[in-house]
Design an enzyme around this catalytic site. Structure first.
Site, short mmCIF file in Angstrom:
data_model
loop_
_atom_site.label_atom_id
_atom_site.label_comp_id
_atom_site.label_asym_id
_atom_site.label_seq_id
_atom_site.Cartn_x
_atom_site.Cartn_y
_atom_site.Cartn_z
N HIS A 257 -4.09 -2.31 -2.08
CA HIS A 257 -2.97 -3.18 -2.76
C HIS A 257 -3.13 -3.35 -4.40
O HIS A 257 -2.91 -4.36 -4.52
CB HIS A 257 -2.21 -3.88 -2.23
CG HIS A 257 -0.76 -4.35 -1.84
ND1 HIS A 257 -0.54 -5.13 -3.57
CD2 HIS A 257 0.21 -3.69 -2.09
CE1 HIS A 257 1.01 -5.33 -3.62
NE2 HIS A 257 1.49 -4.49 -2.30
N PHE A 258 -3.49 -3.00 -5.60
CA PHE A 258 -3.32 -1.29 -5.43
C PHE A 258 -4.60 -1.21 -6.40
O PHE A 258 -6.04 -1.53 -6.76
CB PHE A 258 -2.27 -0.78 -6.51
CG PHE A 258 -1.27 -1.28 -6.25
CD1 PHE A 258 -0.47 -0.21 -5.04
CD2 PHE A 258 -0.65 -2.69 -6.41
CE1 PHE A 258 1.28 -0.61 -4.95
CE2 PHE A 258 0.89 -2.06 -6.22
CZ PHE A 258 1.57 -1.60 -5.40
#
Length: 170
Positions: free
Chosen positions: A34-35
């Site tokens: 993420h991410f």
């Protein structure tokens, strides 16, 4: 509770207020997804951290005898959601009310001295019909509260240090 989204308390006044910290580190597994290439702390986990810090404050008020669960979040606003490894979040919790059926707290999150979130969390206090249904595994809650440092910084409503109930049990 499998994951903890706060690290420890820095202040804890029974039934009144608490302050807890969360250091965001690259070693947290969720950040690799993420991410990818630009890790940021998901806001849902910040909300969970606020709820965990506030929930222990309410739970301790009852001597850890009531079953306390998150009821709702009636108000919550973030002014910054770009939270990255190296950031240290400060959760400030103030008790608005504690009643037999439930409680409400006001919460703020700060980073680098700047407020980045503000809101309210409501907790439901489960009735006697849930008395035989455990919310935690045996000893989990005691270990959680000690690990968060509640008894290191906690004071009762009259200003006396909080006593670790496991040390006074016979």
């Amino acid at each position: 509770m499998r994951w903890f989204w706060m690290d420890r308390y820095t202040a804890f006044e029974s039934g009144k207020r608490a302050q807890a910290i969360k250091a965001i580190t690259r070693s947290e597994e969720h950040l690799s997804d993420h991410f990818p290439g630009y890790p940021v702390m998901p806001i849902a986990l910040v909300i969970e951290g606020m709820a965990q810090a506030a929930g222990v404050l309410i739970h301790q008020y009852y001597g850890f005898s009531k079953k306390i669960v998150l009821g709702k979040i009636p108000r919550l606003a973030f002014t910054d959601v770009d939270l990255v490894p190296g950031d240290i979040l400060i959760y400030d919790i103030e008790v608005d009310y504690i009643r037999d059926e439930g409680s409400m707290v006001s919460v703020q999150v700060h980073r680098d001295g700047k407020q980045i979130a503000e809101g309210a969390i409501v907790f439901a206090h489960l009735g006697e019909e849930y008395a035989d249904q455990p919310l935690y595994g045996a000893g989990d809650l005691d270990n959680l509260v000690r690990a968060f440092g509640v008894f290191d910084v906690g004071v009762s409503a009259d200003g006396k240090p909080l006593a670790d109930p496991s040390l006074t049990r016979e």
